[in-house]
Write an enzyme that holds these catalytic residues in place. Sequence first.
Site, short mmCIF file in Angstrom:
data_model
loop_
_atom_site.label_atom_id
_atom_site.label_comp_id
_atom_site.label_asym_id
_atom_site.label_seq_id
_atom_site.Cartn_x
_atom_site.Cartn_y
_atom_site.Cartn_z
N SER A 79 34.66 39.79 34.51
CA SER A 79 34.85 39.92 36.02
C SER A 79 34.42 41.38 36.51
O SER A 79 34.69 42.26 35.84
CB SER A 79 36.52 39.74 36.03
OG SER A 79 36.97 40.18 37.48
N ASN B 212 44.50 43.40 28.36
CA ASN B 212 44.82 44.05 29.77
C ASN B 212 45.97 44.87 30.03
O ASN B 212 46.14 45.80 30.64
CB ASN B 212 44.75 43.02 30.98
CG ASN B 212 45.78 41.94 30.77
OD1 ASN B 212 45.42 41.12 29.73
ND2 ASN B 212 46.26 41.58 31.65
N GLN C 36 38.19 42.86 29.88
CA GLN C 36 38.41 44.43 29.70
C GLN C 36 37.32 44.91 28.72
O GLN C 36 37.79 46.18 28.52
CB GLN C 36 40.07 44.50 29.36
CG GLN C 36 41.17 43.87 29.96
CD GLN C 36 41.21 44.62 31.37
OE1 GLN C 36 40.85 45.79 31.96
NE2 GLN C 36 41.87 44.09 32.32
N HIS D 136 35.31 43.23 39.14
CA HIS D 136 36.24 44.13 39.61
C HIS D 136 36.73 44.87 38.77
O HIS D 136 37.73 45.89 39.18
CB HIS D 136 37.37 43.57 40.92
CG HIS D 136 38.24 42.69 40.43
ND1 HIS D 136 39.54 43.08 40.16
CD2 HIS D 136 38.44 41.59 39.61
CE1 HIS D 136 40.31 41.99 39.67
NE2 HIS D 136 39.65 41.14 39.54
N CYS E 270 59.17 42.91 37.50
CA CYS E 270 60.55 43.38 37.97
C CYS E 270 60.83 42.39 39.06
O CYS E 270 60.37 42.12 39.97
CB CYS E 270 60.48 44.69 38.83
SG CYS E 270 59.93 46.13 37.54
N1 PLP Z 1 41.60 38.15 31.83
C1 PLP Z 1 42.09 39.27 31.92
C2 PLP Z 1 42.20 39.94 30.52
C3 PLP Z 1 42.08 39.95 33.01
O1 PLP Z 1 42.58 41.29 32.65
C4 PLP Z 1 42.08 39.32 34.17
C5 PLP Z 1 42.44 40.07 35.24
O2 PLP Z 1 43.47 40.42 35.67
C6 PLP Z 1 41.83 38.15 34.39
C7 PLP Z 1 41.46 37.58 33.05
C8 PLP Z 1 41.59 37.46 35.74
O3 PLP Z 1 40.24 37.88 36.12
P1 PLP Z 1 39.85 37.68 37.62
O4 PLP Z 1 40.67 38.54 38.62
O5 PLP Z 1 38.47 38.14 38.00
O6 PLP Z 1 39.95 36.30 37.84
#
Ligand code: PLP
Length: 681
Positions: free
Chosen positions: A210, A160, A190, A212, A337
């Site tokens: 996920s 991510n 991702q 969103h 930060c």
């Molecule tokens: N794994 C990765 C690689 C992510 O980017 C994220 C979200 O930032 C998550 C897990 C967690 O996802 P969720 O927001 O659906 O709990």
Amino acid sequence: MKDIYLDCNATTSVLPAAVAAASAAMAHGYGNPSSTHGTGLQAKAMMDGVRLLARRLLGSGEGRLMFNSGATEGIQTAVLSALCALRERRDAGQRIGSLLLYGATEHKAVPESLAHWNRLLGLNLTLRALPVDTDGRHDLAVLAELIGDAAMLCTMAANNETGVISDLSAIARLLEERGAHAYWMVDCVQALGKLQLNLAATRIDYAPFSGHKLYAPKGIGMLYVRDGAPFTPLMMGGGQETGWRSGTENMAGIAALGAVLAALDDGRTFRSPAELAQWRARLAASLEAALPGIVFNVPFALSLPTTLNFSVPGVSSKELLDLFDAAGVRVSSGSACSAAKALPSYVLEAMQVPAWRASSAIRLSFGPLTDEATILAACARIERCGEALRASCLLPSALAPLAPLSAMRDGVTALGVDGRTTWLLTDAASASCVIIDPQAALVPRLAAFVRCQGYAVRAIGHTAPAPDQGAARLALREALDALDIEQLDAFDAQGRLAFGAGLRRIDCGDTQVYLLGNSFAFTGALDAHVVAALLSPDLVTPDTVLCGSRDDGGICATVRAALAPQVTPALQLEAGGLAAWLRAHPDAIVVDVREAYEQAACTGLGFDGATVQRVPLSRLAGEVAGWLREPQRALVFFCRSGNRSARAAACLRRLGHGAAWQLNGGMAMAASAPRPLSMAA
Ligand code: PLP
């Protein structure tokens, strides 16, 4: 100015078709899919249709595919399932291995879940981070060494923060060759919509998704579980999702996810990988033009075309974030930060990138729905950001600065790093400056600033023996090769130097205090009230501004306030009421405390006719005396998010200004207020 949202790895907007589908599910298809009447059956049909489509797109074969709230839940369920099975196997006397292995760059949800369930289930296995190489890919040699003793392996399809794509085929081959028994979870968050997935054809046991991150709303996700992989429900209850995940389904979310999956399936809605790679190249070219010296932290060939992670020498991620935000370009800091210090990104640290890059990284991520016009507009704004940064003389790597924004002004500027402040005093008439308490980390910036403005350095002062034994001073002298050494620190026997209103060095015990006329006293680590008591009335006045070397958030004091501290509550203005408030206070001064490069990157911003002053927080100490002369004239400070303006307002209130306000939530709230501030083109 319309926002350009380039933080799609954090979350995305919702596809209009998904909004429509969710809305229809709430307005019309609101049935409970467990109900056996017509309304329920219709809802169930919709849900079954989405599941069927998801199964086809992910190639889930005979495996389970359940809807849930998102990837964090999917990760919990996968970890719980694997660990329960491991405990059973161990209780039955089987060998299970001693390690819970996870990629060192995994999302925190993975190691945190492993640690949580390992503890709760009393397994007491050893959590071990699997190192990655300098490109961010799993170290297969270490994996080969450890896999024989691994009970579970957690890796991700794509990272991510960096977009690095894992070599899942190589990992699968290794597991195969070694006859590994470890359960394997692959976080596919991702990857959805960006990488081809054919899950049932792989050895992957669990794959969380996920919604969103790909234009569905927050709160909807999916978990794939390979046919035959152990499964333990995380939630028990009414037996929904064939008992795998109880709780009435999030039907609006499922409908929206269905619309996104349909868009993926139609092949026309989302951009192709080739197009996305072209856009990355355009963005990279604009970034390189705007930010000389920029370093991309991962090779493009190994990463998702939608993610760019970079660092710029001499510029912190906070500064870049503020700059981009001022230009309406939303990106994210690759590193966390805290108030005084940028914490390095653990992902970049795991890749062993140099410390300065790990703590100053920026992530720019777009999505497969981003259109060409947005990319072109982003490129134009990025280039303007570069000009603003060069013009503010803050880009050490810029070889040919434009006309400096803040050219030749008298001023007192605070530069903070690691909780300490370096002061830069400038005198326009003599085109010279004085630096007090230089810090090594600031040398490139100070040198660039001085060179770019064409100043002569008259003195490099220390209020206390330099903690670095003078290394910063030496580095500064070396960096400023044109520095006239003869003229440097030419204080006379009384400690006086002809600079501006007159600079004077005074011994106060262990501390040397520098006075600039009787307007400013640079007091080192001394507490303001000690200074006020130490300095005789012929040296300072009640209005002398006291500037310390500790960056404790207070910015500055005055002799008067130090002798009689003011305790006054903060005054907050809400963005929604600002326009009316300004009409009721026509003589108010609105003060933009964002730094000069942010002000320059932000296209004209009106405040319904109010007087706007631009005083970056770093130059606030130089301006307080003027405002304190009119202590009842309303002052409204604003910045990007409300943090800096809160500090400015608190400082003025502490110094006895009776009407210093701050705009709560900053520009972000002002732009989204019910009656937003007028924005001139
Ligand atoms: N794994 C990765 C690689 C992510 O980017 C994220 C979200 O930032 C998550 C897990 C967690 O996802 P969720 O927001 O659906 O709990």
